[in-house]
Scaffold this active site. Structure first.
Site, PDB file in Angstrom:
ATOM      1  N   LYS A  14      -2.224  11.231  -8.932  1.00  0.00           N
ATOM      2  CA  LYS A  14      -1.645  10.645 -10.144  1.00  0.00           C
ATOM      3  C   LYS A  14      -2.039   9.167 -10.270  1.00  0.00           C
ATOM      4  O   LYS A  14      -2.481   8.737 -11.323  1.00  0.00           O
ATOM      5  CB  LYS A  14      -0.109  10.751 -10.132  1.00  0.00           C
ATOM      6  N   ARG A  89      10.565  13.320 -13.005  1.00  0.00           N
ATOM      7  CA  ARG A  89      10.489  14.193 -11.836  1.00  0.00           C
ATOM      8  C   ARG A  89      11.594  15.244 -11.836  1.00  0.00           C
ATOM      9  O   ARG A  89      11.638  16.071 -10.915  1.00  0.00           O
ATOM     10  CB  ARG A  89      10.638  13.354 -10.570  1.00  0.00           C
ATOM     11  N   ARG A 128      -4.080   8.758   3.794  1.00  0.00           N
ATOM     12  CA  ARG A 128      -3.519   7.562   3.170  1.00  0.00           C
ATOM     13  C   ARG A 128      -2.583   6.836   4.146  1.00  0.00           C
ATOM     14  O   ARG A 128      -2.501   5.608   4.141  1.00  0.00           O
ATOM     15  CB  ARG A 128      -2.769   7.943   1.893  1.00  0.00           C
ATOM     16  N   ARG A 134       1.979   3.725   4.268  1.00  0.00           N
ATOM     17  CA  ARG A 134       3.228   3.937   3.527  1.00  0.00           C
ATOM     18  C   ARG A 134       4.226   4.656   4.417  1.00  0.00           C
ATOM     19  O   ARG A 134       3.902   5.658   5.033  1.00  0.00           O
ATOM     20  CB  ARG A 134       2.939   4.773   2.265  1.00  0.00           C
ATOM     21  N   ARG A 145       8.919  15.943   0.975  1.00  0.00           N
ATOM     22  CA  ARG A 145       8.517  15.613  -0.402  1.00  0.00           C
ATOM     23  C   ARG A 145       7.934  16.828  -1.107  1.00  0.00           C
ATOM     24  O   ARG A 145       8.164  17.032  -2.298  1.00  0.00           O
ATOM     25  CB  ARG A 145       7.529  14.446  -0.395  1.00  0.00           C
TER      26      ARG A 145
HETATM   27  P1  ATP Z   1       1.483  10.106  -4.991  1.00  0.00           P
HETATM   28  O1  ATP Z   1       1.661   8.682  -5.382  1.00  0.00           O
HETATM   29  O2  ATP Z   1       0.407  10.312  -4.013  1.00  0.00           O
HETATM   30  O3  ATP Z   1       1.316  11.021  -6.185  1.00  0.00           O
HETATM   31  P2  ATP Z   1       4.273  10.598  -4.589  1.00  0.00           P
HETATM   32  O4  ATP Z   1       4.396  11.310  -5.892  1.00  0.00           O
HETATM   33  O5  ATP Z   1       5.072  11.165  -3.491  1.00  0.00           O
HETATM   34  O6  ATP Z   1       2.771  10.567  -4.162  1.00  0.00           O
HETATM   35  P3  ATP Z   1       5.318   8.087  -5.674  1.00  0.00           P
HETATM   36  O7  ATP Z   1       5.248   8.579  -7.072  1.00  0.00           O
HETATM   37  O8  ATP Z   1       4.753   6.775  -5.348  1.00  0.00           O
HETATM   38  O9  ATP Z   1       4.652   9.066  -4.630  1.00  0.00           O
HETATM   39  O10 ATP Z   1       6.878   8.131  -5.260  1.00  0.00           O
HETATM   40  C1  ATP Z   1       7.316   7.776  -3.965  1.00  0.00           C
HETATM   41  C2  ATP Z   1       8.804   7.999  -3.834  1.00  0.00           C
HETATM   42  O11 ATP Z   1       9.498   7.163  -4.783  1.00  0.00           O
HETATM   43  C3  ATP Z   1       9.286   9.413  -4.154  1.00  0.00           C
HETATM   44  O12 ATP Z   1       9.183  10.270  -3.039  1.00  0.00           O
HETATM   45  C4  ATP Z   1      10.748   9.135  -4.562  1.00  0.00           C
HETATM   46  O13 ATP Z   1      11.565   8.916  -3.444  1.00  0.00           O
HETATM   47  C5  ATP Z   1      10.646   7.817  -5.317  1.00  0.00           C
HETATM   48  N1  ATP Z   1      10.447   8.037  -6.763  1.00  0.00           N
HETATM   49  C6  ATP Z   1       9.351   7.693  -7.502  1.00  0.00           C
HETATM   50  N2  ATP Z   1       9.479   8.064  -8.786  1.00  0.00           N
HETATM   51  C7  ATP Z   1      10.694   8.660  -8.882  1.00  0.00           C
HETATM   52  C8  ATP Z   1      11.420   9.285  -9.934  1.00  0.00           C
HETATM   53  N3  ATP Z   1      10.908   9.388 -11.169  1.00  0.00           N
HETATM   54  N4  ATP Z   1      12.644   9.803  -9.646  1.00  0.00           N
HETATM   55  C9  ATP Z   1      13.169   9.720  -8.434  1.00  0.00           C
HETATM   56  N5  ATP Z   1      12.549   9.168  -7.390  1.00  0.00           N
HETATM   57  C10 ATP Z   1      11.316   8.636  -7.595  1.00  0.00           C
HETATM   58 MG    MG Z   2       1.450   7.380  -6.739  1.00  0.00          MG
END
Ligand code: ATP
Ligand code: MG
Length: 189
Positions: A14, A89, A128, A134, A145
């Site tokens: 993403k 999400r 990563r 991270r 996750r």
């Molecule tokens: P990537 O960035 O590789 O797609 P990812 O989707 O797990 O991986 P991030 O989108 O950076 O990573 O999110 C990291 C963490 O931040 C999530 O696991 C969650 O705990 C929190 N988070 C981020 N966005 C939201 C959201 N919209 N609602 C709730 N928690 C969130």
């Molecule tokens: Mg991301």
């Protein structure tokens, strides 16, 4: 460009594709994960709350996230379109996004779904972990996750389908191919 929601499992790319889309179409970019990590780094009240959830691979509560999202959206330059990376999400987040945009006479625009097999996702996240360190990129938290993604986030794809804005792109082993397909689609919008 219209607003874009980029959607996919942890590690699906993403952030990577968002950066490329932002450059090509000169848009705003909201990564909720990046917003939360900046709060943690700044040791703010919000950061302290968020850290507990993120380190456990759990989602931050909807009300808190929706509030952050609206504030961030209103701080973006107007009229260029925004790419939402990591939001929504959950179904309540999606409903709140739709409402928040409607209140501003804006639209959700397009949803781009990234489909990547779990073996590739795991390999990318472990890689990563080595490169970026991270805290949530360790095997135990990654598994959590994935579980949270399957239970709470993946069902949202159907929600977007019903909204008539779901567009799916499937990983076939090459970033350039995937990006080419996404650009070809967006160029037509
Ligand atoms: P990537 O960035 O590789 O797609 P990812 O989707 O797990 O991986 P991030 O989108 O950076 O990573 O999110 C990291 C963490 O931040 C999530 O696991 C969650 O705990 C929190 N988070 C981020 N966005 C939201 C959201 N919209 N609602 C709730 N928690 C969130
Ligand atoms: Mg991301």
């Amino acid at each position: 460009m219209k607003n874009i929601i980029i959607f996919g499992a942890p590690g699906s790319g993403k952030g990577t594709y968002s950066d490329e889309i932002v450059k090509r179409y000169n848009m705003g970019h909201i990564s909720t994960g990046d917003v939360l990590r900046a709060e943690i780094k700044g040791n703010t009240e919000l950061g302290k709350i968020a850290k507990g959830y993120i380190d456990n691979g759990q989602l931050i509560p909807d009300e808190l996230m929706i509030d952050i999202l609206a504030k961030t959206y209103d701080s973006m330059p107007a009229g260029q379109g925004v790419i939402f990376d990591g939001f929504p999400r959950t179904i309540p987040q999606a409903e709140a996004l739709k409402k928040m945009l409607a209140e501003r006479k804006h639209e959700m625009g397009l949803m781009i779904e990234l489909i990547v097999d779990e073996e590739t996702l795991l390999a990318r996240l472990l890689n990563r972990a080595k490169e970026q360190g991270r805290a949530d990129d360790n095997e135990v938290t990654i598994k959590k996750r994935f579980e949270v993604y399957h239970n709470q986030t993946a069902p949202l794809a159907e929600w977007f389908e019903k909204e008539g804005i779901r567009n799916t792109f499937t990983w076939k082993g090459s970033k350039d191919v995937m990006l080419g397909e996404i650009f070809a689609f967006l160029d037509k919008q």
